[in-house]
Write an enzyme that holds these catalytic residues in place. Sequence first.
Site, PDB file in Angstrom:
ATOM      1  CG  ASN A  13      -3.920  -2.746  -2.397  1.00 44.33           C
ATOM      2  OD1 ASN A  13      -4.892  -2.389  -3.069  1.00 44.33           O
ATOM      3  ND2 ASN A  13      -3.918  -2.748  -1.076  1.00 44.33           N
ATOM      4  CE  LYS A  50      -3.083   0.489   0.108  1.00 49.74           C
ATOM      5  NZ  LYS A  50      -2.531   0.925   1.380  1.00 49.74           N
ATOM      6  CG  HIS A 102      -5.584  -4.043   2.831  1.00 49.74           C
ATOM      7  ND1 HIS A 102      -5.618  -2.871   3.546  1.00 49.74           N
ATOM      8  CD2 HIS A 102      -4.401  -4.041   2.166  1.00 49.74           C
ATOM      9  CE1 HIS A 102      -4.501  -2.179   3.318  1.00 49.74           C
ATOM     10  NE2 HIS A 102      -3.747  -2.892   2.482  1.00 49.74           N
ATOM     11  CD  GLU A 136      -5.657   0.821   3.355  1.00 52.73           C
ATOM     12  OE1 GLU A 136      -6.158   0.637   2.245  1.00 52.73           O
ATOM     13  OE2 GLU A 136      -4.475   1.184   3.531  1.00 52.73           O
ATOM     14  CD  GLU A 195      -0.307  -5.383   3.155  1.00 55.21           C
ATOM     15  OE1 GLU A 195       0.320  -4.859   2.236  1.00 55.21           O
ATOM     16  OE2 GLU A 195      -1.526  -5.207   3.328  1.00 55.21           O
ATOM     17  N   GLY A 237       1.580   2.700   4.155  1.00 57.58           N
ATOM     18  CA  GLY A 237       1.375   4.079   3.714  1.00 57.58           C
ATOM     19  C   GLY A 237       2.043   5.121   4.593  1.00 57.58           C
ATOM     20  CB  SER A 278       6.438   1.805   3.517  1.00 58.96           C
ATOM     21  OG  SER A 278       5.401   2.584   4.071  1.00 58.96           O
TER      22      SER A 278
HETATM   23  P1  PGA Z   1       1.930   0.786   0.931  1.00 59.45           P
HETATM   24  O1  PGA Z   1       0.603  -0.118   1.005  1.00 59.45           O
HETATM   25  O2  PGA Z   1       2.928   0.064   0.082  1.00 59.45           O
HETATM   26  O3  PGA Z   1       1.472   2.088   0.323  1.00 59.45           O
HETATM   27  O4  PGA Z   1       2.407   0.951   2.343  1.00 59.45           O
HETATM   28  C1  PGA Z   1       0.678  -1.513   1.087  1.00 59.45           C
HETATM   29  C2  PGA Z   1      -0.697  -2.108   1.257  1.00 59.45           C
HETATM   30  O5  PGA Z   1      -1.523  -1.524   1.968  1.00 59.45           O
HETATM   31  O6  PGA Z   1      -1.010  -3.177   0.685  1.00 59.45           O
END
Ligand code: PGA
Length: 250
Positions: free
Chosen positions: A13, A15, A96, A98, A168, A174, A212
């Site tokens: 992903n 982003k 997601h 976000e 998640e 992140g 992460s």
């Molecule tokens: P990350 O993001 O691996 O940077 O923590 C995962 C995600 O949001 O899908």
Amino acid sequence: MSKGTRAKYVVGNWKMNQTLDQVNSFFCDLYDLKADCHIWIAPQSVHIAPSIKATENSAFKIGGQNCCEHNNGAFTGEVSPHALKDLGAEFVIIGHSERREIYGESHALLNAKVRKALDNNLTVIFCIGETLEQRESDSTNTVLANQLSQGLKGLGQLSPKQIVIAYEPVWAIGTGKTATPQMAEDAHKFVRSQLSELGLAKDEISILYGGSVKPSNAKELFAQPNIDGGLVGGASLNPNDFKALTELFT
Ligand code: PGA
């Protein structure tokens, strides 16, 4: 069906990252990558077409990070699921954290998006996860059950080719903090049990872990019986890290 026969995935992903040069250079580096798992990338929407072109005849599949709940019309700035499919995208990420948190996407809206994406034969990666506050107040399972039952309401007949779940934990996205393999496995086991409550084929649907994930922690996570791969943000931007994650399945 045991873990051994469920489909495995490493999904990047990206982003809102990457320049077009970086996109092309990533796929140039990894064009010949072969793995014993699906290798999927969700670039930002303006990079979907060049990503599809750059990965033609390779093992990569390209998808969207979000889509609209309508196919077309007066929805300025939205990404049409119909247009995604028309372009050659294979999947779309929906729900997601976000999108839920920053853009206030409700359960009802997410359910409408899932339905529209499925209507267009896109595989849906449906994301769920609890915040730190919810985990600390012992409501993780209630939150996950609610996100699943509302987001997938009325969709009991889905096949494993149509839907993939991504667990998640929001506090791990992140942040560099990862759920321990046991914490992740416990959540995945619970999610699997909830799939059967919804009438879904719980043992056949893949459940990915996200938050992460990187080569140094993925081996133990991916080895858990109910974890079928990862939805990877930061580490998926680096071709070496992405490749290293896929090699955990070979
Ligand atoms: P990350 O993001 O691996 O940077 O923590 C995962 C995600 O949001 O899908």
